[in-house]
Design a protein around this motif. Structure first.
Motif, mmCIF file in Angstrom:
data_model
loop_
_atom_site.group_PDB
_atom_site.id
_atom_site.type_symbol
_atom_site.label_atom_id
_atom_site.label_comp_id
_atom_site.label_asym_id
_atom_site.label_seq_id
_atom_site.Cartn_x
_atom_site.Cartn_y
_atom_site.Cartn_z
ATOM 1 N N GLY A 166 58.776 46.865 46.020
ATOM 2 C CA GLY A 166 59.433 47.937 45.282
ATOM 3 C C GLY A 166 60.945 47.755 45.294
ATOM 4 N N GLU A 167 61.522 47.720 44.110
ATOM 5 C CA GLU A 167 62.928 47.381 44.044
ATOM 6 C C GLU A 167 63.767 48.640 43.941
ATOM 7 N N ARG A 168 64.847 48.655 44.664
ATOM 8 C CA ARG A 168 65.734 49.806 44.603
ATOM 9 C C ARG A 168 66.592 49.741 43.371
ATOM 10 N N GLU A 169 66.937 50.935 42.933
ATOM 11 C CA GLU A 169 67.808 50.982 41.778
ATOM 12 C C GLU A 169 69.202 50.521 42.180
ATOM 13 N N ARG A 175 73.039 55.944 30.655
ATOM 14 C CA ARG A 175 71.917 56.765 31.078
ATOM 15 C C ARG A 175 72.353 58.210 31.306
ATOM 16 N N PHE A 188 65.550 54.267 25.744
ATOM 17 C CA PHE A 188 64.965 54.646 27.033
ATOM 18 C C PHE A 188 64.492 53.435 27.840
ATOM 19 N N THR A 189 63.564 52.704 27.269
ATOM 20 C CA THR A 189 63.008 51.568 28.014
ATOM 21 C C THR A 189 64.022 50.442 28.134
ATOM 22 N N SER A 242 66.850 51.208 30.891
ATOM 23 C CA SER A 242 66.369 51.135 32.271
ATOM 24 C C SER A 242 65.902 49.719 32.594
ATOM 25 N N TYR A 293 67.608 46.839 35.681
ATOM 26 C CA TYR A 293 66.978 46.026 36.712
ATOM 27 C C TYR A 293 67.162 44.537 36.434
ATOM 28 N N ARG A 305 54.555 46.099 33.346
ATOM 29 C CA ARG A 305 55.314 47.228 32.833
ATOM 30 C C ARG A 305 54.966 47.529 31.377
ATOM 31 N N ILE A 351 51.546 49.127 30.986
ATOM 32 C CA ILE A 351 51.559 50.562 31.265
ATOM 33 C C ILE A 351 52.110 51.330 30.064
ATOM 34 N N MET A 352 53.227 50.825 29.545
ATOM 35 C CA MET A 352 53.835 51.542 28.423
ATOM 36 C C MET A 352 52.898 51.607 27.231
#
Lengths: 660, 255
Positions: free
Chosen positions: A193-196, A258, A270-271, A274, A278, A569, A572-573
């Motif tokens: 899990g990557e931190r923002e 953002r 949006f996508t 974000s 990353y 990703r 999911i979208m």
């Protein structure tokens, strides 16, 4: 039997990962080829015997070292990508019961196969292409010597050692990774899990400041001498600024986007925003690397191309006349002797000189401050931007050149400036103040040598004034003082070999005495220029190709790696209700940004560096700005084309991965 | 009123070179009324997931049709299918399928953003849902910072926020511990009691015991069904367990 099993497994692994291993092997092979060619050329016996061969050889030696150095970096870097991708696979092997030492064995086989194939293909390519490259080099150098086909044993051994070493190093690195990792970590691979990323205002500001000041330096530096000293500082500032803005600036910008809710909560932003955040966090350093690298390639290529294409221009600038005779520490008797000698030679050949520029002069450097010229050495050394060359010419010589009668008082001068402004009506130097009677709009004697410092031609009443100034400057500058000189340039109605013959006769038996005299003609230096600039051009092309290859490879792997990460990703979208088109568009924006951001940034760098580079090229006597502009635009276009092709291929691969 | 009508759906998978045919669904027909809470049970390989994919318009049946509020899903043009899914269906998955790069709030907003709703409307819609699901305090956090139960509640919020006709849940309790499972199932029951139609695919007896009706699927066919009626969850649990035993031991089919 067992050993057979491992080697088979290794082959199978390479085949299964062909998508990532094939480009790796191709690059390795290309690097081997380049290294071999470079080394073989520098070892070529025939080259050493040619005119200018030593300087070419030095350049090729330098090239060999660079190629070797970057091969190490590129291949180690690429390998780290590959092994990251395969961690999961090794984890699975581990779980299935293969011990680490077995995995190590498989890896050794893999590296061996990859290494052997790459080096073999590379060497074959090198042997085949080295002849071609040699012919290209000779053509660039304007040598027409025929060479037999030869294979350089020592180059083979060197290439084998170097690349064998590199592959061995990658193997050691990979084994260490496998050895240190726990199977569960291997299985999980990269997906933690990557931190923002955090906003770093300070870094962003600092980046803006450094980049800004680098640009400012590049845009405001006036004189080539100053450009030479400032170049390094400006480059460092821009590099630091680029890194900071890529790493912190991009994140800050995206976060700002953002924060603007109305902007951010739009389907197409949006996508993308974000996702980019990353992506930038992970890739900023790599992208900054690419940006710097491509800027370097572009600068190297455009300057070497311009210098090579502009050789004739350079010759014209450096040698505006067919024959130039310049002598220092002259006396009137000496000049008389010289005249007899020259007219004797010309008579012998039955030639008449035209476009004659024949004058005595005193030239020295001083620091200009308005109308004052400071001759204090500490000031002169400290402010390169204000350095001007003052050329004092006696009135009688001026009259002779121009055919105009001239009446000047003791403290009156005519002035002609090139490459610098002279705004006032008086001129003060060495405690003497002159009144400027007229500012000339042209001067026949100007030699276009203004590139390095600005020049002021100062025509004074007579030789007496010149001599007085000579005494004064000799006192101030001491051993660094200038000598009274005589400059004599003229054109002849002959060219080529005939001109060279006249030149030889002029040089033979030229009176010397106390003076030092140099006879020059463009004809004899043309060869030397072509060998120097041709060599640089060749090196530029070669290194350019190497860098492009490296850049392309890095981007390719980046995209492939990301493709696998993004796959989930986008799945999911799509489940949540994103249409195929929207997915495609979002991917496109992100990939395009990541791809072309470094490209655009380096184009901006180049554009800003352009005036700077023009001045630096001035030192090499290339004053044809239009030519340099075309060469820069040309290289940029070719580079972009390459880039676009790789982008298309990579984007297609990326879609394939994400859609699968 | 029939909300979902599945008529004689058949799905045959063909391997790439057309050599082998695998029949995933042989002939499935059932319907779901508005406001119902239906669980579909079956073992691995029984065709549950295939059925769910067809209902979600992610896959097309070989023959037969699926009607949602009278509209045939198969007749929707490819271009509109994403919008259709977004507007009419809400999904809850076993592995949550939250995006790591979005905060909890942005994850919930995702379908609304895709549907091009204004930010103001999103703000208005999220508040009651977040309160109901008890995820208000974690809205600003990221998926890797919250527990499994919280992740699944986020996923439910994401499914509910578009006010879909039907919620499709695929093993929603599969990745949760027993406490989170209990609270999640109670949540589903509450949502259903407020009028939300839910179709859940599961092989957890416990999860199924909360539904109003349980359909058993075996070898690509609806094998049996149970109504909860007035029985408690414990009684329902027992009934389901009995039925499963019967199916496993190969009992005769009865209705």
């Amino acid at each position: 039997m067992t050993r057979f099993f491992y080697s088979k497994l290794a082959v199978e692994n390479i085949r299964k990962n062909a998508q990532t291993y094939l480009p790796y092997m191709l690059t390795s092979a290309a690097a081997v080829t380049m290294y071999y060619i470079m080394h073989a050329l520098s070892q070529n016996v025939g080259l050493g015997k040619m005119v200018g061969g030593t300087s070419i050889r030095m350049m090729l030696d330098f090239g060999t070292i660079i190629v070797g150095f970057f091969s190490v970096i590129f291949l180690l870097y690429t390998n780290s990508f590959l092994i990251k991708r395969r961690k999961k696979e090794f984890g699975l092997f581990n779980v299935l019961g293969l011990e680490k030492k077995h995995i190590a064995r498989i890896m050794t086989y893999e590296t061996m196969y990859i290494g052997v194939i790459s080096i073999a293909v590379g060497l074959v390519g090198g042997v085949v292409l080295s002849k071609l490259m040699f012919l290209l080099l000779l053509r660039l150098l304007r040598f027409d010597v025929q060479m037999g086909f030869e294979i350089s044993g020592s180059s083979m051994v060197m290439a084998l050692t170097l690349f064998g070493g590199i592959f061995f190093l990658t193997l050691l690195g990979n084994l260490r990774q496998i050895h240190l990792a726990k199977p569960i970590e291997l299985l999980k691979g990269g997906q933690v899990g990557e931190r923002e990323p955090k906003t770093k205002w300070l870094m962003t500001l600092f980046g803006l400041v450094t980049l800004g000041s680098g640009y400012y330096l590049a845009l405001t530096t006036e004189s080539p001498i100053a450009a030479l000293t400032m170049f390094f500082i400006a480059v460092m500032l821009v590099i630091v600024g680029t890194y900071l803005l890529f790493t912190s600036g991009s994140i800050t910008l995206l976060k700002l986007m953002r924060k603007n809710k109305r902007y951010y909560y739009k389907a197409n932003h949006f996508t993308t925003v974000s996702g980019l955040m990353y992506r930038m966090k992970r890739n900023a350093v790599g992208l900054a690397n690419i940006c710097i690298l491509s800027s370097m390639v572009l600068v190297t290529l455009s300057t070497t191309v311009s210098l090579y294409v502009g050789v004739e221009d350079v010759l014209k600038t450096r040698y505006p006349k067919d024959i130039t005779i310049s002598s220092h520490r002259v006396t009137d008797e000496y000049i008389a002797q010289l005249r007899t000698h020259v007219s004797g030679v010309l008579e012998k050949h039955g030639l008449e000189q035209t476009n004659v520029m024949d004058c005595r002069m005193l030239a020295f450097v001083a620091s200009q401050q308005g109308s004052d010229f400071i001759t204090d050495r500490s000031v002169v050394n400290g402010l390169p931007g204000r350095l001007r060359t003052l050329l004092f010419i006696p009135g009688e010589d001026y009259s002779r050149i121009t055919g105009k009668t001239l009446t000047l008082a003791e403290n009156e001068v005519l002035i002609y400036s090139e490459g610098a402004d002279f705004p006032s009506d008086t001129l003060t130097v060495l405690e003497r103040t002159f009144t400027v009677k007229e500012k000339l709009s042209q001067f026949a004697g100007a030699s276009n040598l203004a590139a390095i410092t600005g020049n002021h031609y100062v025509i004074v009443k007579d030789m007496g004034v010149v001599e007085a100034i000579y005494e004064a400057q000799a006192e101030v500058y001491g051993e660094y003082g200038s000598q009274l000189a005589h400059y004599w340039g003229f054109d002849l109605p002959v060219s080529g070999d005939e001109l060279v013959r006249v030149y030889r006769d002029l040089r033979a038996n030229i009176p010397e005495g106390d003076a030092s005299v140099v006879v020059e003609t463009a004809e004899t230096v043309r060869e030397a220029f072509y060998s120097l600039y041709g060599g640089m051009f060749f090196l530029g092309l070669f290194l350019g190709a190497l860098f492009i290859m490296g850049t392309v490879l890095i981007i390719y792997y980046k995209q492939i790696t990301e493709g696998y990460e993004d796959k989930q990703r986008f799945e999911i979208m799509q489940k949540v209700g994103m249409s195929n088109e929207e997915v495609k568009k979002s991917i496109q924006t992100q990939v395009l940004t990541v791809f072309f951001l470094p490209m655009i940034a380096s184009a901006v760098h180049i554009a800003v560096a352009f005036p700077f580079m023009t001045k630096l090229l001035g030192i090499f006597s290339l004053t044809n700005t239009a030519l340099f502009a075309w060469c820069t635009v040309g290289t940029l276009l070719i580079f972009t084309l390459f880039y676009a092709v790789v982008y298309t291929i990579t984007a297609r691969m990326y879609y394939k991965i994400v859609r699968r | 009123m029939k909300m979902l009508d599945v008529k004689n759906v058949k799905k045959v998978y063909t391997t790439r070179f057309g050599g082998n045919h695998v029949q995933a669904l042989s002939d499935v027909s059932f319907s779901v009324e508005k406001g119902e809470y239906v669980a579909i049970m079956g073992e691995s390989g029984s065709g549950k997931t295939t059925l769910l994919n067809i209902l979600a318009a992610l896959d097309k049946p070989t023959s037969g049709e699926v009607l949602l509020s009278g509209r045939s899903i198969g007749s929707i043009p490819q271009k509109e299918i994403a919008a259709f899914r977004r507007d009419n269906l809400g999904f809850v998955f076993q592995d949550f399928n939250l995006l790591d790069t979005f905060s909890i709030q942005d994850n919930i907003f995702l379908p609304l953003v895709l549907a091009r709703k204004s930010y103001e409307e999103m703000e208005i819609r999220i508040r009651p849902i977040a309160r109901k699901l008890g995820i208000e305090p974690i809205l600003a956090k990221y998926p890797y910072e919250v527990s499994g139960g919280e992740k699944q509640r986020t996923a439910i919020a994401r499914a509910l926020i578009t006010e879909p006709q039907l919620i499709l849940a695929d093993e929603p309790t599969g990745a949760l511990d027993s406490r989170s499972t209990d609270s999640l199932l109670r949540l589903f029951r509450d949502i259903n009691e407020e009028g939300q139609t839910i179709l859940m695919v599961t092989h957890s007896t416990k999860a199924a015991s909360f539904a109003k009706r349980v359909l058993f699927i075996k070898d690509g066919e609806i094998f049996h069904q149970l109504y909860k009626g007035v029985s408690s969850e414990e009684e329902m649990y027992q009934k389901i367990a009995d039925t499963l035993t019967m199916i496993a031991t190969g009992g005769a089919r009865r209705d």
